[in-house]
Write a protein that holds these residues in place. Structure first.
Motif, mmCIF file in Angstrom:
data_model
loop_
_atom_site.group_PDB
_atom_site.id
_atom_site.type_symbol
_atom_site.label_atom_id
_atom_site.label_comp_id
_atom_site.label_asym_id
_atom_site.label_seq_id
_atom_site.Cartn_x
_atom_site.Cartn_y
_atom_site.Cartn_z
ATOM 1 N N PRO A 210 0.971 -1.117 -0.078
ATOM 2 C CA PRO A 210 -0.049 -0.040 -0.061
ATOM 3 C C PRO A 210 0.896 1.667 -0.232
ATOM 4 N N GLY A 211 0.697 1.973 -0.972
ATOM 5 C CA GLY A 211 0.924 3.674 -0.732
ATOM 6 C C GLY A 211 1.950 3.296 -1.521
ATOM 7 N N THR A 212 2.573 2.297 -2.527
ATOM 8 C CA THR A 212 4.280 2.163 -2.801
ATOM 9 C C THR A 212 3.235 2.244 -5.341
ATOM 10 N N TYR A 213 2.788 1.789 -5.285
ATOM 11 C CA TYR A 213 2.236 1.520 -7.196
ATOM 12 C C TYR A 213 0.597 2.364 -6.577
ATOM 13 N N LYS A 214 0.173 2.963 -7.602
ATOM 14 C CA LYS A 214 -1.164 3.182 -8.285
ATOM 15 C C LYS A 214 -1.777 2.954 -9.657
ATOM 16 N N LEU A 215 -3.080 2.359 -9.427
ATOM 17 C CA LEU A 215 -3.177 1.789 -11.228
ATOM 18 C C LEU A 215 -3.780 3.821 -11.647
ATOM 19 N N VAL A 216 -3.761 3.729 -13.174
ATOM 20 C CA VAL A 216 -3.956 4.412 -14.115
ATOM 21 C C VAL A 216 -4.884 4.393 -13.552
ATOM 22 N N ASN A 217 -5.955 3.583 -13.687
ATOM 23 C CA ASN A 217 -7.507 3.128 -14.225
ATOM 24 C C ASN A 217 -7.931 3.916 -15.515
ATOM 25 N N GLU A 218 -7.237 3.568 -16.814
ATOM 26 C CA GLU A 218 -7.745 4.319 -17.658
ATOM 27 C C GLU A 218 -8.143 2.763 -18.949
ATOM 28 N N THR A 219 -8.459 1.480 -18.376
ATOM 29 C CA THR A 219 -8.236 0.637 -19.216
ATOM 30 C C THR A 219 -8.514 1.052 -20.795
ATOM 31 N N PHE A 220 -8.162 -0.777 -21.173
ATOM 32 C CA PHE A 220 -7.654 -0.633 -22.837
ATOM 33 C C PHE A 220 -7.789 -1.683 -23.908
ATOM 34 N N THR A 221 -8.540 -2.964 -23.015
ATOM 35 C CA THR A 221 -9.256 -4.262 -23.278
ATOM 36 C C THR A 221 -9.973 -4.533 -22.544
ATOM 37 N N THR A 222 -10.864 -5.090 -23.558
ATOM 38 C CA THR A 222 -12.221 -6.231 -22.807
ATOM 39 C C THR A 222 -11.718 -7.581 -22.628
ATOM 40 N N GLU A 223 -11.807 -8.512 -21.399
ATOM 41 C CA GLU A 223 -10.981 -9.458 -21.128
ATOM 42 C C GLU A 223 -12.437 -9.849 -19.944
ATOM 43 N N ASN A 224 -14.155 -10.908 -20.539
ATOM 44 C CA ASN A 224 -14.798 -11.647 -20.077
ATOM 45 C C ASN A 224 -14.323 -12.591 -18.498
ATOM 46 N N TYR A 225 -14.158 -12.257 -17.244
ATOM 47 C CA TYR A 225 -13.641 -13.740 -16.469
ATOM 48 C C TYR A 225 -15.524 -14.064 -16.395
ATOM 49 N N GLY A 226 -14.870 -15.400 -17.167
ATOM 50 C CA GLY A 226 -16.522 -16.263 -16.545
ATOM 51 C C GLY A 226 -15.817 -17.379 -15.325
ATOM 52 N N ILE A 227 -17.204 -18.381 -14.932
ATOM 53 C CA ILE A 227 -16.707 -19.683 -14.221
ATOM 54 C C ILE A 227 -16.755 -20.625 -15.376
ATOM 55 N N GLY A 228 -15.510 -21.688 -15.710
ATOM 56 C CA GLY A 228 -15.644 -22.629 -16.354
ATOM 57 C C GLY A 228 -16.061 -23.950 -15.619
ATOM 58 N N LEU A 229 -17.154 -24.433 -16.430
ATOM 59 C CA LEU A 229 -17.493 -26.014 -15.659
ATOM 60 C C LEU A 229 -17.791 -27.264 -16.904
ATOM 61 N N LYS A 230 -17.863 -28.189 -17.008
ATOM 62 C CA LYS A 230 -17.730 -28.950 -17.599
ATOM 63 C C LYS A 230 -18.830 -28.900 -18.384
ATOM 64 N N LYS A 231 -18.484 -28.404 -20.309
ATOM 65 C CA LYS A 231 -19.176 -29.139 -21.617
ATOM 66 C C LYS A 231 -20.850 -29.476 -21.628
ATOM 67 N N GLY A 232 -22.165 -28.669 -21.883
ATOM 68 C CA GLY A 232 -22.805 -29.981 -21.680
ATOM 69 C C GLY A 232 -23.729 -29.399 -20.487
ATOM 70 N N ASP A 233 -23.448 -28.583 -19.381
ATOM 71 C CA ASP A 233 -23.474 -28.740 -17.837
ATOM 72 C C ASP A 233 -24.624 -27.824 -17.760
ATOM 73 N N THR A 234 -25.686 -28.567 -18.712
ATOM 74 C CA THR A 234 -27.141 -26.643 -18.331
ATOM 75 C C THR A 234 -27.372 -26.620 -17.048
ATOM 76 N N GLU A 235 -27.476 -27.079 -16.279
ATOM 77 C CA GLU A 235 -28.281 -27.190 -15.365
ATOM 78 C C GLU A 235 -26.678 -26.470 -14.377
ATOM 79 N N GLY A 236 -26.201 -27.330 -14.448
ATOM 80 C CA GLY A 236 -25.110 -26.405 -13.706
ATOM 81 C C GLY A 236 -24.616 -25.038 -13.387
ATOM 82 N N ARG A 237 -24.135 -24.672 -15.046
ATOM 83 C CA ARG A 237 -24.657 -22.933 -15.333
ATOM 84 C C ARG A 237 -25.194 -22.252 -15.869
ATOM 85 N N THR A 238 -26.535 -22.681 -15.015
ATOM 86 C CA THR A 238 -27.730 -22.180 -14.596
ATOM 87 C C THR A 238 -27.381 -21.488 -13.088
ATOM 88 N N LYS A 239 -27.679 -22.778 -12.437
ATOM 89 C CA LYS A 239 -27.620 -22.216 -11.168
ATOM 90 C C LYS A 239 -26.263 -21.127 -10.877
#
Length: 277
Positions: A210-239
């Motif tokens: 703390p106090g050593t660095y700072k973020l510029v807070n000017e993002t210039f790309t987009t990355e969507n973070y998701g929760i990965g689970l088994k392919k085809g697990d519709t019930e799990g994904r919905t929950k």
């Protein structure tokens, strides 16, 4: 040598036993996410080495945004935090861990991409990250990527953020190291002017000093973070999607970000909209 019926039976039994042993070693039990949750237990993949995101602390506990999200989702699935087994999920192994059933789901700064969706399903996004810049706290020259002319900027060799700087901001003097922690050390010592990668990863490093660095807070790309689970697990994904929406609605999402990045100057963004494709 001729193999009689008894020997064939014995060989077959041995092969089955070996297969069962290998499956047990891998952690896969063949049950779905929902089935494991109904028994009050879940195995969740996270990063162990990303401060503020997913970190295994020296006392054996876990902290970070992804950990908070995983705990919230598990609770909504009926599993207590103490009944979660956290498993390290390095970037290159995430799809394999899911496909082999070694984890029920993964929360590990896991960007949703079309190529990954060929192998696994995603719930979310639960966070939209963007490439940003981390500078020393007293720096006033760097206000965004357009102010990098002649500045020494560090990222990891071969990583997307490094490629982005090289391609789109050639006026910067790009330097690449093997790890972000080496970039942070160089920033601290004055050898470079800025470190660049996803904003939440940078905020995590800033939180360690703390106090050593700072973020510029000017993002210039987009990355969507998701929760990965088994392919085809519709019930799990919905929950899981239901849980993410509840986390955002009841204020827990914002609280998790504030907890994970306190004192870093990290600007809490607007929450994402869950994609129920």
């Amino acid at each position: 040598m001729r193999i009689n019926r008894a020997m064939r039976v014995g060989i077959g039994a041995a092969a089955l036993a070996l297969a069962a042993t290998l499956t047990a070693c891998g952690g896969g039990d063949g049950k779905s996410l929902t089935e494991n949750a109904s028994e009050g237990k879940l195995t969740v993949g996270i990063k162990f080495d990303q401060p503020g995101i997913g970190l295994r602390n020296t006392d054996g506990t876990y902290s970070g945004l992804d950990v908070e999200v995983a705990k919230y989702v598990a609770e909504k699935l009926g599993v207590k935090a103490e009944d979660i087994t956290f498993k390290e999920a390095p970037s290159a192994q995430r799809e394999t861990l899911i496909e082999n059933g070694q984890v029920d789901f993964i929360v590990a700064s896991y960007s949703i991409t079309d190529s990954r969706k060929q192998k696994v399903d995603f719930a979310g996004p639960y966070y939209i990250a963007g490439q940003d810049l981390l500078v020393r706290a007293d720096n006033t020259d760097i206000t965004g990527p357009d102010s990098l002319d002649g500045k020494k900027v560090c990222s990891v060799k071969g990583a997307t953020p490094a490629q982005n700087i090289e391609k789109n901001f050639p006026q910067a003097q790009l330097q690449t190291y093997d790890t972000y922690s080496l970039c942070i050390e160089a920033l601290r010592g004055g050898a470079i002017d800025a470190v660049t990668t996803d904003n939440v990863i940078l905020a995590g490093y800033a939180a360690q000093a703390p106090g050593t660095y700072k973020l510029v807070n000017e993002t210039f790309t987009t990355e969507n973070y998701g929760i990965g689970l088994k392919k085809g697990d519709t019930e799990g994904r919905t929950k899981i999607n239901d849980a993410i929406e509840e986390m955002i609605a009841d204020g827990s999402w914002k609280a998790a970000l504030e907890k994970s990045f306190a004192g870093t100057g990290f600007a809490i963004p607007e929450p994402p909209t869950v994609d129920r494709y």
